[in-house]
Design a protein around this motif. Structure first.
Motif, PDB file in Angstrom:
ATOM      1  N   THR A 165      77.599 103.508  15.918  1.00  0.00           N
ATOM      2  CA  THR A 165      78.276 104.680  15.350  1.00  0.00           C
ATOM      3  C   THR A 165      78.505 104.559  13.854  1.00  0.00           C
ATOM      4  OG1 THR A 165      80.408 103.674  15.918  1.00  0.00           O
ATOM      5  CG2 THR A 165      79.444 105.240  17.503  1.00  0.00           C
ATOM      6  N   GLY A 166      78.407 103.361  13.326  1.00  0.00           N
ATOM      7  CA  GLY A 166      78.605 103.200  11.892  1.00  0.00           C
ATOM      8  C   GLY A 166      78.447 101.752  11.461  1.00  0.00           C
ATOM      9  N   ILE A 167      77.911 101.560  10.278  1.00  0.00           N
ATOM     10  CA  ILE A 167      77.841 100.250   9.638  1.00  0.00           C
ATOM     11  C   ILE A 167      78.591 100.386   8.318  1.00  0.00           C
ATOM     12  CG2 ILE A 167      76.356  98.450   8.690  1.00  0.00           C
ATOM     13  CD1 ILE A 167      74.179  99.334  10.633  1.00  0.00           C
ATOM     14  N   ILE A 168      79.557  99.495   8.092  1.00  0.00           N
ATOM     15  CA  ILE A 168      80.458  99.628   6.950  1.00  0.00           C
ATOM     16  C   ILE A 168      80.253  98.502   5.937  1.00  0.00           C
ATOM     17  CG2 ILE A 168      82.142 100.787   8.434  1.00  0.00           C
ATOM     18  CD1 ILE A 168      83.832  98.208   8.326  1.00  0.00           C
ATOM     19  N   ASP A 169      80.919  98.637   4.788  1.00  0.00           N
ATOM     20  CA  ASP A 169      80.990  97.603   3.747  1.00  0.00           C
ATOM     21  C   ASP A 169      79.607  97.254   3.187  1.00  0.00           C
ATOM     22  OD1 ASP A 169      83.656  97.661   4.093  1.00  0.00           O
ATOM     23  OD2 ASP A 169      83.887  95.601   4.754  1.00  0.00           O
ATOM     24  N   TRP A 170      79.097  98.154   2.336  1.00  0.00           N
ATOM     25  CA  TRP A 170      77.740  98.040   1.801  1.00  0.00           C
ATOM     26  C   TRP A 170      77.681  97.497   0.374  1.00  0.00           C
ATOM     27  CZ3 TRP A 170      73.185  99.352   4.442  1.00  0.00           C
ATOM     28  CH2 TRP A 170      73.370  99.899   5.719  1.00  0.00           C
ATOM     29  N   SER A 171      78.709  96.878  -0.116  1.00  0.00           N
ATOM     30  CA  SER A 171      78.751  96.494  -1.530  1.00  0.00           C
ATOM     31  C   SER A 171      77.762  95.389  -1.894  1.00  0.00           C
ATOM     32  CB  SER A 171      80.165  96.071  -1.931  1.00  0.00           C
ATOM     33  OG  SER A 171      80.595  94.943  -1.197  1.00  0.00           O
ATOM     34  N   GLU A 172      77.217  94.679  -0.898  1.00  0.00           N
ATOM     35  CA  GLU A 172      76.244  93.615  -1.169  1.00  0.00           C
ATOM     36  C   GLU A 172      74.815  94.049  -0.845  1.00  0.00           C
ATOM     37  OE1 GLU A 172      77.246  90.843  -2.608  1.00  0.00           O
ATOM     38  OE2 GLU A 172      79.341  91.513  -2.513  1.00  0.00           O
ATOM     39  N   ALA A 173      74.607  95.327  -0.551  1.00  0.00           N
ATOM     40  CA  ALA A 173      73.268  95.812  -0.201  1.00  0.00           C
ATOM     41  C   ALA A 173      72.304  95.614  -1.372  1.00  0.00           C
ATOM     42  CB  ALA A 173      73.323  97.279   0.183  1.00  0.00           C
ATOM     43  N   ALA A 174      71.069  95.246  -1.043  1.00  0.00           N
ATOM     44  CA  ALA A 174      70.078  94.941  -2.084  1.00  0.00           C
ATOM     45  C   ALA A 174      68.750  94.619  -1.423  1.00  0.00           C
ATOM     46  CB  ALA A 174      70.543  93.741  -2.911  1.00  0.00           C
ATOM     47  N   PRO A 175      67.684  94.463  -2.181  1.00  0.00           N
ATOM     48  CA  PRO A 175      66.468  93.866  -1.626  1.00  0.00           C
ATOM     49  C   PRO A 175      66.740  92.403  -1.261  1.00  0.00           C
ATOM     50  CG  PRO A 175      66.022  94.994  -3.715  1.00  0.00           C
ATOM     51  CD  PRO A 175      67.512  94.884  -3.585  1.00  0.00           C
ATOM     52  N   GLY A 176      66.251  91.975  -0.119  1.00  0.00           N
ATOM     53  CA  GLY A 176      66.499  90.593   0.280  1.00  0.00           C
ATOM     54  C   GLY A 176      65.739  90.215   1.529  1.00  0.00           C
ATOM     55  N   ASP A 177      66.107  89.075   2.086  1.00  0.00           N
ATOM     56  CA  ASP A 177      65.445  88.518   3.257  1.00  0.00           C
ATOM     57  C   ASP A 177      66.005  89.153   4.525  1.00  0.00           C
ATOM     58  OD1 ASP A 177      64.142  86.967   5.126  1.00  0.00           O
ATOM     59  OD2 ASP A 177      65.317  85.159   4.739  1.00  0.00           O
ATOM     60  N   ALA A 178      65.135  89.749   5.329  1.00  0.00           N
ATOM     61  CA  ALA A 178      65.561  90.384   6.571  1.00  0.00           C
ATOM     62  C   ALA A 178      66.314  89.411   7.476  1.00  0.00           C
ATOM     63  CB  ALA A 178      64.347  90.952   7.306  1.00  0.00           C
ATOM     64  N   LEU A 179      65.883  88.161   7.513  1.00  0.00           N
ATOM     65  CA  LEU A 179      66.494  87.207   8.434  1.00  0.00           C
ATOM     66  C   LEU A 179      67.903  86.819   8.008  1.00  0.00           C
ATOM     67  CD1 LEU A 179      63.494  84.928   9.455  1.00  0.00           C
ATOM     68  CD2 LEU A 179      64.189  87.186  10.279  1.00  0.00           C
ATOM     69  N   PHE A 180      68.231  87.037   6.740  1.00  0.00           N
ATOM     70  CA  PHE A 180      69.611  86.816   6.306  1.00  0.00           C
ATOM     71  C   PHE A 180      70.549  87.761   7.037  1.00  0.00           C
ATOM     72  CE2 PHE A 180      73.150  87.912   3.447  1.00  0.00           C
ATOM     73  CZ  PHE A 180      73.727  86.663   3.285  1.00  0.00           C
TER      74      PHE A 180
END
Length: 248
Positions: A165-180
């Motif tokens: 229903t929701g994913i919160i707290d996106w302040s660290e979103a960026a290009p990166g490693d999917a497995l992280f």
């Protein structure tokens, strides 16, 4: 509304809940800017932004319950975990955001610095630090950047009726490693990795996910201690590091 709930508070950031509104107060305005841009781009359910007046970002609550919390078993069903995996796959398949992510060299430098601090302060046995630093190296291989959440803790994914229903707290979103992202979501909940991958897909290297468990736990420890959290609580970061010793 009966009260103001303090969701989290430390010297860098505070989040308050007033009814169905969350007020996020951050000393770094860049965090809110990234959060608002990322939620606009993410092809998964996110909270509605009500208003933004720096240093405060107001967002609406999302329905449902978090997948769980670190340090306690998750009550969410396998189907809910699979739904979370499918949502994360959708995010990772989306166009990469147009701002830079962290470089592998910077992550490795931070890892070595934090391991040195842990040794110097005798926070953990030297062998636990050494072995987990060795395991963590596997995460520092080249990767093809994808759109990652960047802080996909179990408390940041909300589900209801086996749907996200929701994913919160996106302040660290960026290009990166999917497995992280996959590692952070399952940190301390290794037993739910199969459920997550049932929705995400099995085309992942589980050893790299385990490496990110070690890396994240090593690099987060000092920040947690200095901001009033305890990584030595049952099921939390230090237990994750000790579990790697049992697996050796």
């Amino acid at each position: 509304m009966d009260e103001v709930e303090v969701v989290v508070a430390h010297s860098q950031r505070a989040t308050l809940r007033v009814g169905d509104v969350f007020l996020k107060i951050d000393v770094a305005s860049a965090h809110a800017e990234v959060e608002t841009r990322a939620m606009a781009l993410a092809p998964v359910p996110t909270p509605a932004i009500l208003w933004h007046q720096p240093p405060v970002l107001a967002i609406a609550a999302v329905p449902g319950m978090a997948l769980g919390i670190l340090g306690a078993p998750s009550a969410a069903s396998p189907a809910a975990w699979a739904a979370a995996g499918a949502a994360v796959r959708t995010l990772h398949n989306a166009p990469v955001p147009p701002w830079p992510g962290r470089r592998r060299g910077d992550i490795e430098a931070e890892l070595d610095s934090e391991c040195a601090w842990l040794r110097e302060n005798a926070v953990l046995p030297a062998e636990v630090i050494r072995r987990n630093r060795e395991i963590a190296q596997a995460a520092l291989r080249p990767w093809s950047p994808v759109f990652i959440h960047g802080d996909l803790q179990i408390t940041h994914v909300f589900v209801e009726d086996e749907a996200v229903t929701g994913i919160i707290d996106w302040s660290e979103a960026a290009p990166g490693d999917a497995l992280f992202d996959l590692a952070i979501l399952t940190l301390g909940h290794e037993e739910r990795l199969d459920d997550l991958l049932a929705g995400y897909g099995e085309d992942v290297d589980r050893d790299v996910i385990r490496a990110w468990w070690s890396l994240r736990s090593l690099t987060a420890a000092r920040w947690l201690i200095e901001h009033g959290f305890d990584p030595d609580d049952p099921g939390c970061e230090f237990d994750v590091l000790r579990s790697r010793m049992r697996d050796s």
